[in-house]
Design a protein around this motif. Structure first.
Motif, mmCIF file in Angstrom:
data_model
loop_
_atom_site.group_PDB
_atom_site.id
_atom_site.type_symbol
_atom_site.label_atom_id
_atom_site.label_comp_id
_atom_site.label_asym_id
_atom_site.label_seq_id
_atom_site.Cartn_x
_atom_site.Cartn_y
_atom_site.Cartn_z
ATOM 1 N N LEU A 122 2.393 21.289 -29.462
ATOM 2 C CA LEU A 122 3.606 20.547 -29.104
ATOM 3 C C LEU A 122 4.284 21.161 -27.883
ATOM 4 O O LEU A 122 4.749 20.443 -26.985
ATOM 5 C CB LEU A 122 4.566 20.530 -30.296
ATOM 6 N N ILE A 123 4.347 22.484 -27.844
ATOM 7 C CA ILE A 123 4.917 23.149 -26.676
ATOM 8 C C ILE A 123 4.073 22.854 -25.437
ATOM 9 O O ILE A 123 4.601 22.615 -24.336
ATOM 10 C CB ILE A 123 5.027 24.664 -26.918
ATOM 11 N N ALA A 124 2.747 22.852 -25.595
ATOM 12 C CA ALA A 124 1.858 22.581 -24.464
ATOM 13 C C ALA A 124 2.055 21.167 -23.935
ATOM 14 O O ALA A 124 1.971 20.934 -22.715
ATOM 15 C CB ALA A 124 0.404 22.793 -24.887
ATOM 16 N N ILE A 125 2.326 20.198 -24.822
ATOM 17 C CA ILE A 125 2.584 18.830 -24.371
ATOM 18 C C ILE A 125 3.840 18.790 -23.497
ATOM 19 O O ILE A 125 3.862 18.173 -22.421
ATOM 20 C CB ILE A 125 2.733 17.886 -25.575
ATOM 21 N N LEU A 126 4.904 19.461 -23.957
ATOM 22 C CA LEU A 126 6.140 19.499 -23.174
ATOM 23 C C LEU A 126 5.919 20.180 -21.824
ATOM 24 O O LEU A 126 6.411 19.704 -20.788
ATOM 25 C CB LEU A 126 7.230 20.222 -23.966
ATOM 26 N N VAL A 127 5.188 21.265 -21.828
ATOM 27 C CA VAL A 127 4.922 21.989 -20.574
ATOM 28 C C VAL A 127 4.078 21.132 -19.632
ATOM 29 O O VAL A 127 4.336 21.080 -18.417
ATOM 30 C CB VAL A 127 4.228 23.329 -20.869
ATOM 31 N N ALA A 128 3.068 20.447 -20.178
ATOM 32 C CA ALA A 128 2.197 19.626 -19.344
ATOM 33 C C ALA A 128 2.972 18.496 -18.668
ATOM 34 O O ALA A 128 2.783 18.220 -17.470
ATOM 35 C CB ALA A 128 1.057 19.060 -20.188
#
Length: 480
Positions: free
Chosen positions: A57-63
């Motif tokens: 989920l954090i990676a989605i926001l960062v992407a």
């Protein structure tokens, strides 16, 4: 306090036109942030078993954040060589002041920021809900609130459809003549998805209450009094109205999602059914309710027309097959970084080849969404967003199945209902993009929290006192 803020977020995300207006995102994000930080100890105390999901989920926001980050134009051209062509067609200048020679991976950064805010709403709602439901007593109160809110929204939408069918919440009328508003949503499929997410866990709560307060054999007056006092009747009525409202929308994708949710609930709960043997009168009652629902809410002629359109869709220029085939070109050209979250309509300004004049709208038809959330993520996100999304879906499915199997408590059926609702939404997303609406993103996060919450003592980290040693057992005297 956290429970009140989370309920406020659910209510306002619906009443503020489902978050469809850009100006509604700021107050919704403020409430979501407040709900998260008011109890940071349990909101951000990420369980070790959920590490893959939380990192995804954090990676989605960062992407998505990377898509709106200003970069040298040469780097953007290397990573996304077709972005300049889309920008030329849509002729817009971007957002905020940037130094010369800098641009973004997203072809429309403003739209990507809106998408980022929507995803952040869902993630914050999930983290807050997962921590909140870990505290004993909050699960039941949330289910009761969802039952009430969903029933009120369904009844209001039915009245609105009869009195003012062209309005959203009796207040505004959509500009697009092709819009088919329902409740707080401009799109009836999106409203049906909202009802599906509400009805599934509430139905699970209704079954849980039936098991907690089993009917005893006796006089009818005593039985009716027991049902009324337990609240089971009101919960069942709420489920009845919510599913009835879903059927009235004539949403084919939501009907498929409802069927998938029902099969998922049966599959996950079949082991408990063998233990908790359901009586014949209860089964007959469910069958009677199903028949009554068909009589009251199912528009047979309307559904027949809608189902006939499936067989004829291949010959219609504006069919989903046509949209998907033209979306594949975007996926191919933006395979690495995507065109930018929320930019599908902008990309179609260049990639749409099918031209159809819509007389009722007095303009050429434009494909403003992919009519498949999976296709839309692939075109807008590429591998940059698509990989963490796939990891999050896999982790959520794995953890959900594990949580259902491990739950031996009385709220087992609520967890099953939450898992069924999310499965139904995943099936509906094959044909729709309901999660682009902030109200649906918030509710999906809350339902995800109902599926994955853990009973843990978040605040009491102090070492527990050791038990006092037992007194020595007296030695019995020997008998000579």
């Amino acid at each position: 306090m956290q429970r009140a803020l989370l309920l406020l977020l659910i209510v306002l995300s619906y009443l503020l036109f489902a978050g469809g207006r850009t100006w509604t995102l700021a107050p919704l994000l403020g409430i979501a942030a407040a709900a998260a930080i008011v109890a940071p100890g349990r909101t951000f105390n990420f369980p070790k078993a959920h590490r893959t999901l939380d990192l995804s989920l954090i990676a989605i926001l960062v992407a998505i954040g990377i898509q709106v980050m200003p970069m040298p134009t040469a780097l953007v051209s290397a990573l996304s060589p077709h972005a300049a062509d889309v920008r030329t067609v849509i002729q817009f200048t971007g957002f905020g002041p940037r130094a010369a020679g800098w641009t973004t991976l997203s072809v429309h950064p403003d739209a990507t920021l809106v998408a980022l805010a929507t995803v952040a709403l869902g993630v914050l709602a999930f983290w807050s809900a997962r921590g909140l439901f870990g505290a004993r007593g909050n699960t039941r109160s949330m289910c009761r609130a969802l039952a009430f809110l969903g029933a009120v929204a369904a009844v209001a939408a039915i009245i609105q459809r009869a009195v003012a069918p062209r309005t959203v919440l009796f207040v505004i009328e959509p500009e697009a003549r092709s819009a088919n508003p329902f409740g707080a949503f401009v799109n009836r499929n999106h409203f049906a998805a909202w009802l599906l997410l509400v009805a599934a866990p509430v139905c699970g709560y209704c079954i849980a209450r039936l098991r907690i307060h089993p009917m005893v054999r006796g006089r009818w007056r005593q039985t009716i009094g027991q049902v009324a006092s337990s609240g089971l009747l009101y919960t069942a009525l709420a489920v009845f109205l919510q599913i009835g409202g879903l059927l009235i929308t004539l949403s084919r994708s939501a009907l498929a999602g409802l069927g998938a949710a029902a099969m998922t609930g049966w599959y996950l709960g079949r082991s408990r059914v063998h233990v908790e043997r359901t009586s014949l009168p209860t089964m007959m009652g469910f069958a009677g309710v199903a028949v009554l629902m068909i009589v009251l809410f199912v528009d047979v002629d309307g559904w027949a027309t809608r189902l006939d359109q499936i067989m004829e869709s291949s010959d219609i220029p504006l069919s989903r097959q046509t949209i998907w085939s033209e979306s594949l070109t975007i996926v191919k050209d933006f395979w690495l970084t995507g065109s930018g979250a929320g930019t599908f309509a902008d990309s179609m300004a260049l990639y749409q080849k099918t031209r159809v004049w819509v007389g009722s709208m007095q303009r050429w038809a434009s494909f403003n969404n992919a009519h498949s959330h999976y296709m839309q993520v692939a075109s807008e996100g590429g591998l940059l967003v698509g990989i963490p999304v796939l990891l999050a879906l896999f982790a959520a499915a794995t953890l959900g199945l594990r949580a259902v199997r491990a739950d031996k408590g009385e709220m087992f059926w609520v967890r099953v209902g939450a898992a069924a609702g999310l499965t139904g939404l995943a099936v509906q997303s094959v044909w729709e993009v309901a999660l682009i609406m902030p109200a649906n993103a918030v509710l999906a996060g809350v339902v995800g929290g109902l599926m994955l919450y853990r009973r843990e003592r978040y605040f009491d980290d102090s070492p527990q006192p050791e038990p006092e040693p037992l007194p020595p057992r007296p030695t019995p005297a020997r008998v000579r």
